[in-house]
Design a protein around this motif. Sequence first.
Motif, PDB file in Angstrom:
ATOM      1  N   MET A   1      23.131  31.846  15.095  1.00 55.67           N
ATOM      2  CA  MET A   1      22.115  32.699  15.698  1.00 55.67           C
ATOM      3  C   MET A   1      20.873  31.894  16.075  1.00 55.67           C
ATOM      4  SD  MET A   1      20.129  36.032  14.100  1.00 55.67           S
ATOM      5  CE  MET A   1      21.629  36.972  13.866  1.00 55.67           C
ATOM      6  N   ILE A   2      20.464  30.997  15.196  1.00 55.94           N
ATOM      7  CA  ILE A   2      19.287  30.172  15.466  1.00 55.94           C
ATOM      8  C   ILE A   2      19.594  29.172  16.580  1.00 55.94           C
ATOM      9  CG2 ILE A   2      17.792  28.387  14.479  1.00 55.94           C
ATOM     10  CD1 ILE A   2      17.873  29.949  11.839  1.00 55.94           C
ATOM     11  N   SER A   3      20.804  28.617  16.585  1.00 58.31           N
ATOM     12  CA  SER A   3      21.177  27.680  17.654  1.00 58.31           C
ATOM     13  C   SER A   3      21.090  28.335  19.023  1.00 58.31           C
ATOM     14  CB  SER A   3      22.607  27.167  17.414  1.00 58.31           C
ATOM     15  OG  SER A   3      22.661  26.348  16.284  1.00 58.31           O
ATOM     16  N   ALA A   4      21.539  29.577  19.107  1.00 51.39           N
ATOM     17  CA  ALA A   4      21.478  30.288  20.386  1.00 51.39           C
ATOM     18  C   ALA A   4      20.046  30.449  20.859  1.00 51.39           C
ATOM     19  CB  ALA A   4      22.155  31.652  20.243  1.00 51.39           C
ATOM     20  N   LEU A   5      19.148  30.712  19.920  1.00 49.84           N
ATOM     21  CA  LEU A   5      17.739  30.855  20.295  1.00 49.84           C
ATOM     22  C   LEU A   5      17.157  29.515  20.735  1.00 49.84           C
ATOM     23  CD1 LEU A   5      15.175  32.656  20.390  1.00 49.84           C
ATOM     24  CD2 LEU A   5      14.709  31.883  18.067  1.00 49.84           C
ATOM     25  N   LEU A   6      17.503  28.445  20.022  1.00 46.15           N
ATOM     26  CA  LEU A   6      16.964  27.129  20.353  1.00 46.15           C
ATOM     27  C   LEU A   6      17.433  26.648  21.725  1.00 46.15           C
ATOM     28  CD1 LEU A   6      17.301  25.307  16.903  1.00 46.15           C
ATOM     29  CD2 LEU A   6      15.211  26.163  17.968  1.00 46.15           C
ATOM     30  N   GLU A   7      18.569  27.151  22.173  1.00 44.73           N
ATOM     31  CA  GLU A   7      19.116  26.716  23.463  1.00 44.73           C
ATOM     32  C   GLU A   7      18.543  27.483  24.652  1.00 44.73           C
ATOM     33  OE1 GLU A   7      23.276  27.182  22.890  1.00 44.73           O
ATOM     34  OE2 GLU A   7      23.432  25.490  21.468  1.00 44.73           O
ATOM     35  N   GLU A   8      17.781  28.522  24.403  1.00 44.62           N
ATOM     36  CA  GLU A   8      17.193  29.281  25.516  1.00 44.62           C
ATOM     37  C   GLU A   8      16.179  28.423  26.284  1.00 44.62           C
ATOM     38  OE1 GLU A   8      15.698  33.235  24.976  1.00 44.62           O
ATOM     39  OE2 GLU A   8      16.918  33.530  23.173  1.00 44.62           O
ATOM     40  N   ASP A   9      16.132  28.599  27.584  1.00 41.20           N
ATOM     41  CA  ASP A   9      15.142  27.913  28.416  1.00 41.20           C
ATOM     42  C   ASP A   9      13.899  28.801  28.534  1.00 41.20           C
ATOM     43  OD1 ASP A   9      13.642  26.479  30.172  1.00 41.20           O
ATOM     44  OD2 ASP A   9      15.027  26.685  31.879  1.00 41.20           O
ATOM     45  N   LEU A  10      12.857  28.428  27.822  1.00 45.36           N
ATOM     46  CA  LEU A  10      11.612  29.202  27.826  1.00 45.36           C
ATOM     47  C   LEU A  10      10.453  28.369  28.367  1.00 45.36           C
ATOM     48  CD1 LEU A  10      12.071  30.792  24.273  1.00 45.36           C
ATOM     49  CD2 LEU A  10      12.425  31.926  26.475  1.00 45.36           C
TER      50      LEU A  10
ATOM     51  N   VAL B   1       8.819  41.847  11.015  1.00 43.38           N
ATOM     52  CA  VAL B   1       9.528  41.881  12.285  1.00 43.38           C
ATOM     53  C   VAL B   1       8.579  42.025  13.461  1.00 43.38           C
ATOM     54  CG1 VAL B   1      11.613  42.814  11.243  1.00 43.38           C
ATOM     55  CG2 VAL B   1       9.874  44.381  12.075  1.00 43.38           C
ATOM     56  N   GLY B   2       7.299  41.798  13.264  1.00 48.21           N
ATOM     57  CA  GLY B   2       6.349  41.921  14.367  1.00 48.21           C
ATOM     58  C   GLY B   2       6.415  40.715  15.285  1.00 48.21           C
ATOM     59  N   ILE B   3       6.040  40.910  16.520  1.00 48.29           N
ATOM     60  CA  ILE B   3       6.034  39.802  17.474  1.00 48.29           C
ATOM     61  C   ILE B   3       4.659  39.163  17.521  1.00 48.29           C
ATOM     62  CG2 ILE B   3       6.243  39.204  19.904  1.00 48.29           C
ATOM     63  CD1 ILE B   3       8.467  41.174  20.178  1.00 48.29           C
ATOM     64  N   VAL B   4       3.646  39.938  17.763  1.00 50.08           N
ATOM     65  CA  VAL B   4       2.279  39.430  17.752  1.00 50.08           C
ATOM     66  C   VAL B   4       1.436  40.448  17.014  1.00 50.08           C
ATOM     67  CG1 VAL B   4       2.416  38.086  19.884  1.00 50.08           C
ATOM     68  CG2 VAL B   4       1.833  40.494  19.998  1.00 50.08           C
ATOM     69  N   HIS B   5       0.221  40.039  16.670  1.00 57.03           N
ATOM     70  CA  HIS B   5      -0.666  40.938  15.958  1.00 57.03           C
ATOM     71  C   HIS B   5      -1.132  42.070  16.866  1.00 57.03           C
ATOM     72  CE1 HIS B   5      -0.840  38.319  12.541  1.00 57.03           C
ATOM     73  NE2 HIS B   5      -1.175  37.307  13.301  1.00 57.03           N
ATOM     74  N   ALA B   6      -1.539  43.159  16.236  1.00 49.73           N
ATOM     75  CA  ALA B   6      -2.049  44.288  17.005  1.00 49.73           C
ATOM     76  C   ALA B   6      -3.389  43.935  17.622  1.00 49.73           C
ATOM     77  CB  ALA B   6      -2.205  45.502  16.091  1.00 49.73           C
TER      78      ALA B   6
ATOM     79  N   VAL C   1      14.272  41.613  16.173  1.00 54.10           N
ATOM     80  CA  VAL C   1      13.241  41.614  17.213  1.00 54.10           C
ATOM     81  C   VAL C   1      13.666  40.890  18.484  1.00 54.10           C
ATOM     82  CG1 VAL C   1      10.854  40.991  17.764  1.00 54.10           C
ATOM     83  CG2 VAL C   1      11.448  41.735  15.452  1.00 54.10           C
ATOM     84  N   LEU C   2      14.282  39.723  18.339  1.00 52.94           N
ATOM     85  CA  LEU C   2      14.511  38.888  19.511  1.00 52.94           C
ATOM     86  C   LEU C   2      15.873  39.106  20.150  1.00 52.94           C
ATOM     87  CD1 LEU C   2      12.902  35.522  18.314  1.00 52.94           C
ATOM     88  CD2 LEU C   2      11.843  37.473  19.470  1.00 52.94           C
ATOM     89  N   GLN C   3      16.898  39.303  19.343  1.00 51.54           N
ATOM     90  CA  GLN C   3      18.239  39.472  19.916  1.00 51.54           C
ATOM     91  C   GLN C   3      18.318  40.767  20.719  1.00 51.54           C
ATOM     92  OE1 GLN C   3      21.411  39.253  17.029  1.00 51.54           O
ATOM     93  NE2 GLN C   3      22.003  37.232  17.722  1.00 51.54           N
ATOM     94  N   GLY C   4      18.742  40.645  21.931  1.00 52.73           N
ATOM     95  CA  GLY C   4      18.883  41.828  22.767  1.00 52.73           C
ATOM     96  C   GLY C   4      17.585  42.304  23.378  1.00 52.73           C
ATOM     97  N   GLY C   5      16.470  41.693  22.994  1.00 59.16           N
ATOM     98  CA  GLY C   5      15.183  42.076  23.560  1.00 59.16           C
ATOM     99  C   GLY C   5      14.919  41.380  24.879  1.00 59.16           C
ATOM    100  N   SER C   6      13.893  41.826  25.551  1.00 59.16           N
ATOM    101  CA  SER C   6      13.525  41.206  26.828  1.00 59.16           C
ATOM    102  C   SER C   6      12.051  41.476  27.089  1.00 59.16           C
ATOM    103  CB  SER C   6      14.373  41.768  27.975  1.00 59.16           C
ATOM    104  OG  SER C   6      14.151  43.165  28.112  1.00 59.16           O
ATOM    105  N   GLY C   7      11.506  40.745  28.031  1.00 57.30           N
ATOM    106  CA  GLY C   7      10.112  40.939  28.402  1.00 57.30           C
ATOM    107  C   GLY C   7       9.222  39.810  27.925  1.00 57.30           C
ATOM    108  N   PRO C   8       7.999  39.736  28.431  1.00 55.80           N
ATOM    109  CA  PRO C   8       7.092  38.635  28.111  1.00 55.80           C
ATOM    110  C   PRO C   8       6.773  38.515  26.620  1.00 55.80           C
ATOM    111  CG  PRO C   8       6.312  39.859  30.017  1.00 55.80           C
ATOM    112  CD  PRO C   8       7.435  40.646  29.448  1.00 55.80           C
ATOM    113  N   ALA C   9       6.542  39.639  25.931  1.00 57.66           N
ATOM    114  CA  ALA C   9       6.199  39.568  24.516  1.00 57.66           C
ATOM    115  C   ALA C   9       7.350  38.974  23.706  1.00 57.66           C
ATOM    116  CB  ALA C   9       5.849  40.959  23.984  1.00 57.66           C
ATOM    117  N   ARG C  10       8.554  39.385  24.019  1.00 59.74           N
ATOM    118  CA  ARG C  10       9.727  38.837  23.325  1.00 59.74           C
ATOM    119  C   ARG C  10       9.843  37.349  23.585  1.00 59.74           C
ATOM    120  NH1 ARG C  10      14.158  35.562  24.385  1.00 59.74           N
ATOM    121  NH2 ARG C  10      15.760  35.980  22.803  1.00 59.74           N
TER     122      ARG C  10
END
Length: 360
Positions: free
Chosen positions: A313-322, A26-31, A279-288
Motif C-alpha cells: 500500500m505504501i509502495s503504491a503511494l510512493l510511486e504516484e507522480d505528485l 485520519v485528517g488531511i490538514v488542520h481546520a 483518507v488517501l486510497q480512492g480519494g481525489s482532489g487537491p487536498a488529498r
Amino acid sequence: MGRRVWGIKSMAPRVAGACVAWTVAVGIVHAGPATLDAMPLPPAGIVLAQHLEQTMQRFEGASEPVQELARDIARGQTPAPDDVAKLAAGEINRSYGQVAPRQAPEYGFTLLREAVTARNLDAARVLIAAGADPFFNDNEIAYLAVQMKTVANPPVWWPDFSQGVAFLDLWLGAGGDPNAANALHGSTGNLLVSADPMNLEAMLRLLEAGTDPWHGAQVVLGGKPRDSQWPSFFALNANVTLTASEKLFRIAEAGLAKPGTADQHSAFLDEYELGIGNVLQGGSGPARDRAAWGVQKALAALLPALELEPTPMISALLEEDLSDVEVGFFLAPGQVRSAADDPTQLLSSDTQWGTQRWDE
C-alpha cells in the motif's frame, strides 16, 4: 502486520491566537480559523499582583529569605548570587506544598521550579550554580520546558518555543537524562511525546541528546497504571497530516531517525496504512494530493533511515507522480519555527500548506 497500538492520535484543539487547529489520525490538514469571543485582558499590574499572591501561597511557611527570593524571581528579577548563598543549608532545595496532591503527592514547589514557571532563565542559572537540584520532582523542569511557548507568540503554524528550549538546554547541560520519566506525565510516554506537537526545536534537541523515539510508556490515569500502552513517538506521528509529515521529514533529514524493533516497525507501518487506507486510497482532489505529497516526502526520507521496506500500500503511494501538486512544507532548511513576519506562515484558512519543497 502487527496489532495496532493506538487509534486516535489527538482530538484536542490547539489554540493559537484566534485560530483553533485539530489534529486527528485520519485528517488531511488542520481546520481553518475559528471565531473566538474577544475577552478583555486585565491590566498587567493586576496580573502581577495575582501571580505574586499565588507565589506567596506556594511558599507559605518558608523562611523570610526564601520568600523574598521567591517574590523577586516571580517578578522576573535575577537574585544576587550572594543572597542565594546566604540561605541556610538545604533551603535552596527545600520543597513546599504539593504540586499535584493526588497524582504525585511527593512533588512540591521549590525556588528553581518557581524560576521555571516564571520563565526566569537567569534566576534558574543562578540557583543551579548555587546548588539547586535541576532534577527536582523527577526532572519536572524538562517536562515543563518542552511545553513552554514563548510569550507574545503570533498565530503561526510552527510557533516559537525558544524560551522553553532554553530551559531544556539548561537541564540537559546539567546532565539531564533525555529518557527520564515523570509521574505527572506517565500518560504521554516520555519527553519526546510530552512535548507540544508543534515544538520541532525541542524534538530535534531531545533526539540529538539520545531520547528513544520508539519508547511507548504505560498509560497512567488518576495516578494509577493501566494495562494499555501509549504508542511510540513515530507511531503517534504516522498519519497523513501535512504537519506530521513535515515533522518526520525533518527528523529523517537531520539524521536522527534510528531503527526500532520488528514489533515497533510493524505498529508504525500499521498506523500509516490506517491513514492511507481511510483518507488517501480512492480519494481525489487537491487536498488529498497535498496530503499524499507530504507522506511521500516523509516516507522517502524516513524508510531508508529506519531500514524499512514499504508495504504494498505504501509502495503504491510512493510511486504516484505528485510533482505538479501545489504544496510544500512550511519551514525552510535551517528553520525550526515559523517566521513571525511571514504572512505565508500564519495559521489561517488561507495558509493550509507552505512553499518549501526541499527538492535540492
